[in-house]
Design a protein around this motif. Sequence first.
Motif, PDB file in Angstrom:
ATOM      1  N   ASN A 126       6.870 -26.700  56.890  1.00 49.26           N
ATOM      2  CA  ASN A 126       7.761 -27.142  57.943  1.00 49.26           C
ATOM      3  C   ASN A 126       9.205 -27.011  57.484  1.00 49.26           C
ATOM      4  O   ASN A 126       9.602 -27.650  56.517  1.00 49.26           O
ATOM      5  CB  ASN A 126       7.453 -28.600  58.291  1.00 49.26           C
ATOM      6  CG  ASN A 126       8.244 -29.071  59.482  1.00 49.26           C
ATOM      7  OD1 ASN A 126       8.511 -28.317  60.396  1.00 49.26           O
ATOM      8  ND2 ASN A 126       8.627 -30.326  59.462  1.00 49.26           N
ATOM      9  N   GLN A 127       9.955 -26.159  58.142  1.00 46.89           N
ATOM     10  CA  GLN A 127      11.380 -25.994  57.881  1.00 46.89           C
ATOM     11  C   GLN A 127      11.991 -25.247  59.058  1.00 46.89           C
ATOM     12  O   GLN A 127      11.282 -24.790  59.947  1.00 46.89           O
ATOM     13  CB  GLN A 127      11.626 -25.208  56.600  1.00 46.89           C
ATOM     14  CG  GLN A 127      11.234 -23.738  56.746  1.00 46.89           C
ATOM     15  CD  GLN A 127      11.428 -22.934  55.501  1.00 46.89           C
ATOM     16  OE1 GLN A 127      10.687 -23.104  54.552  1.00 46.89           O
ATOM     17  NE2 GLN A 127      12.388 -22.051  55.507  1.00 46.89           N
ATOM     18  N   LYS A 128      13.314 -25.119  59.054  1.00 45.27           N
ATOM     19  CA  LYS A 128      14.006 -24.301  60.046  1.00 45.27           C
ATOM     20  C   LYS A 128      14.702 -23.151  59.340  1.00 45.27           C
ATOM     21  O   LYS A 128      15.157 -23.290  58.203  1.00 45.27           O
ATOM     22  CB  LYS A 128      15.030 -25.127  60.818  1.00 45.27           C
ATOM     23  CG  LYS A 128      14.399 -26.107  61.775  1.00 45.27           C
ATOM     24  CD  LYS A 128      15.444 -26.841  62.561  1.00 45.27           C
ATOM     25  CE  LYS A 128      14.789 -27.846  63.495  1.00 45.27           C
ATOM     26  NZ  LYS A 128      15.778 -28.701  64.142  1.00 45.27           N
ATOM     27  N   LEU A 129      14.793 -22.031  60.044  1.00 44.68           N
ATOM     28  CA  LEU A 129      15.442 -20.835  59.529  1.00 44.68           C
ATOM     29  C   LEU A 129      16.672 -20.538  60.376  1.00 44.68           C
ATOM     30  O   LEU A 129      16.592 -20.525  61.609  1.00 44.68           O
ATOM     31  CB  LEU A 129      14.473 -19.645  59.580  1.00 44.68           C
ATOM     32  CG  LEU A 129      15.076 -18.271  59.306  1.00 44.68           C
ATOM     33  CD1 LEU A 129      15.579 -18.179  57.874  1.00 44.68           C
ATOM     34  CD2 LEU A 129      14.053 -17.184  59.595  1.00 44.68           C
ATOM     35  N   TYR A 130      17.782 -20.283  59.700  1.00 41.33           N
ATOM     36  CA  TYR A 130      19.028 -19.912  60.357  1.00 41.33           C
ATOM     37  C   TYR A 130      19.420 -18.521  59.887  1.00 41.33           C
ATOM     38  O   TYR A 130      19.430 -18.252  58.682  1.00 41.33           O
ATOM     39  CB  TYR A 130      20.131 -20.908  60.017  1.00 41.33           C
ATOM     40  CG  TYR A 130      19.853 -22.291  60.543  1.00 41.33           C
ATOM     41  CD1 TYR A 130      20.287 -22.669  61.809  1.00 41.33           C
ATOM     42  CD2 TYR A 130      19.115 -23.209  59.800  1.00 41.33           C
ATOM     43  CE1 TYR A 130      20.008 -23.928  62.312  1.00 41.33           C
ATOM     44  CE2 TYR A 130      18.840 -24.468  60.296  1.00 41.33           C
ATOM     45  CZ  TYR A 130      19.286 -24.823  61.550  1.00 41.33           C
ATOM     46  OH  TYR A 130      18.991 -26.069  62.040  1.00 41.33           O
ATOM     47  N   GLY A 131      19.731 -17.645  60.834  1.00 40.54           N
ATOM     48  CA  GLY A 131      20.139 -16.289  60.506  1.00 40.54           C
ATOM     49  C   GLY A 131      21.623 -16.092  60.691  1.00 40.54           C
ATOM     50  O   GLY A 131      22.234 -16.676  61.596  1.00 40.54           O
ATOM     51  N   PHE A 132      22.207 -15.271  59.838  1.00 41.02           N
ATOM     52  CA  PHE A 132      23.622 -14.926  59.909  1.00 41.02           C
ATOM     53  C   PHE A 132      23.798 -13.426  59.719  1.00 41.02           C
ATOM     54  O   PHE A 132      23.006 -12.780  59.026  1.00 41.02           O
ATOM     55  CB  PHE A 132      24.423 -15.621  58.787  1.00 41.02           C
ATOM     56  CG  PHE A 132      24.649 -17.080  59.008  1.00 41.02           C
ATOM     57  CD1 PHE A 132      25.806 -17.527  59.627  1.00 41.02           C
ATOM     58  CD2 PHE A 132      23.711 -18.009  58.593  1.00 41.02           C
ATOM     59  CE1 PHE A 132      26.017 -18.885  59.828  1.00 41.02           C
ATOM     60  CE2 PHE A 132      23.921 -19.364  58.779  1.00 41.02           C
ATOM     61  CZ  PHE A 132      25.076 -19.807  59.403  1.00 41.02           C
ATOM     62  N   VAL A 133      24.856 -12.892  60.298  1.00 37.38           N
ATOM     63  CA  VAL A 133      25.326 -11.544  60.013  1.00 37.38           C
ATOM     64  C   VAL A 133      26.688 -11.714  59.354  1.00 37.38           C
ATOM     65  O   VAL A 133      27.539 -12.436  59.868  1.00 37.38           O
ATOM     66  CB  VAL A 133      25.453 -10.689  61.290  1.00 37.38           C
ATOM     67  CG1 VAL A 133      26.067  -9.340  60.968  1.00 37.38           C
ATOM     68  CG2 VAL A 133      24.102 -10.526  61.950  1.00 37.38           C
ATOM     69  N   ALA A 134      26.855 -11.076  58.205  1.00 36.77           N
ATOM     70  CA  ALA A 134      28.131 -11.146  57.488  1.00 36.77           C
ATOM     71  C   ALA A 134      28.732  -9.752  57.425  1.00 36.77           C
ATOM     72  O   ALA A 134      28.084  -8.819  56.936  1.00 36.77           O
ATOM     73  CB  ALA A 134      27.923 -11.691  56.083  1.00 36.77           C
ATOM     74  N   HIS A 135      29.934  -9.612  57.935  1.00 33.36           N
ATOM     75  CA  HIS A 135      30.665  -8.350  57.815  1.00 33.36           C
ATOM     76  C   HIS A 135      31.540  -8.453  56.574  1.00 33.36           C
ATOM     77  O   HIS A 135      32.300  -9.413  56.417  1.00 33.36           O
ATOM     78  CB  HIS A 135      31.481  -8.078  59.078  1.00 33.36           C
ATOM     79  CG  HIS A 135      30.601  -7.805  60.257  1.00 33.36           C
ATOM     80  ND1 HIS A 135      30.083  -6.557  60.519  1.00 33.36           N
ATOM     81  CD2 HIS A 135      30.130  -8.622  61.221  1.00 33.36           C
ATOM     82  CE1 HIS A 135      29.339  -6.617  61.601  1.00 33.36           C
ATOM     83  NE2 HIS A 135      29.339  -7.871  62.052  1.00 33.36           N
TER      84      HIS A 135
END
Length: 186
Positions: A126-135
């Motif tokens: 049980n966890q949450k995933l956060y996605g990012f795009v880094a330029h």
Amino acid sequence: MSSDSEQIWQVHDRFLELHSRWMTLIGEHLQDHQGEILAYWRIEKADSVIVLPIQDGQILLPPPSYRPGVGQVTLDFPGGRVSEGQTLAQAAIATLKRELGIEAANITQLIPLNTQGWAVNSSFSNQKLYGFVAHIDNTKLRSELVAVTYSVTLAEVQDLLQNLTCVQCRAVFLEWWLNFKYSNFQ
């Protein structure tokens, strides 16, 4: 009126709670919507971030790493846990520094792909995933830390997708592709 599948199960008792710095193991008896008592084991972990770094139209990936759970080396985007007291953006920036040697000053744009967090959940995790795009700006990066690059072209995007086996990395990649790049490939 709610259906059986919408009813919340009640915690009857918690018979184990074991903490480590990496996770908490919990054993509980739950009472289902029919009154039956079931034993469930689950692990709670800190939430995660995965960052898709892009520099000059190239997607950057660190060297493949060994995954004990699957018993093989896999290609993954930079990722890590969100420490207590750390913001999601701070975790993403720290991940880029640790895995690719990218300094915060070299990140020209950090875009969250989701703000609610995607549930990475099963009866045992049980966890949450956060996605990012880094330029990333044009800073020269250390070649030993940036092992693989893929151009932001349809052919290479498809090739990268074939080489990503981690479902969390694939989710971040596909979210970016559908929301930010799909129109460029039509």
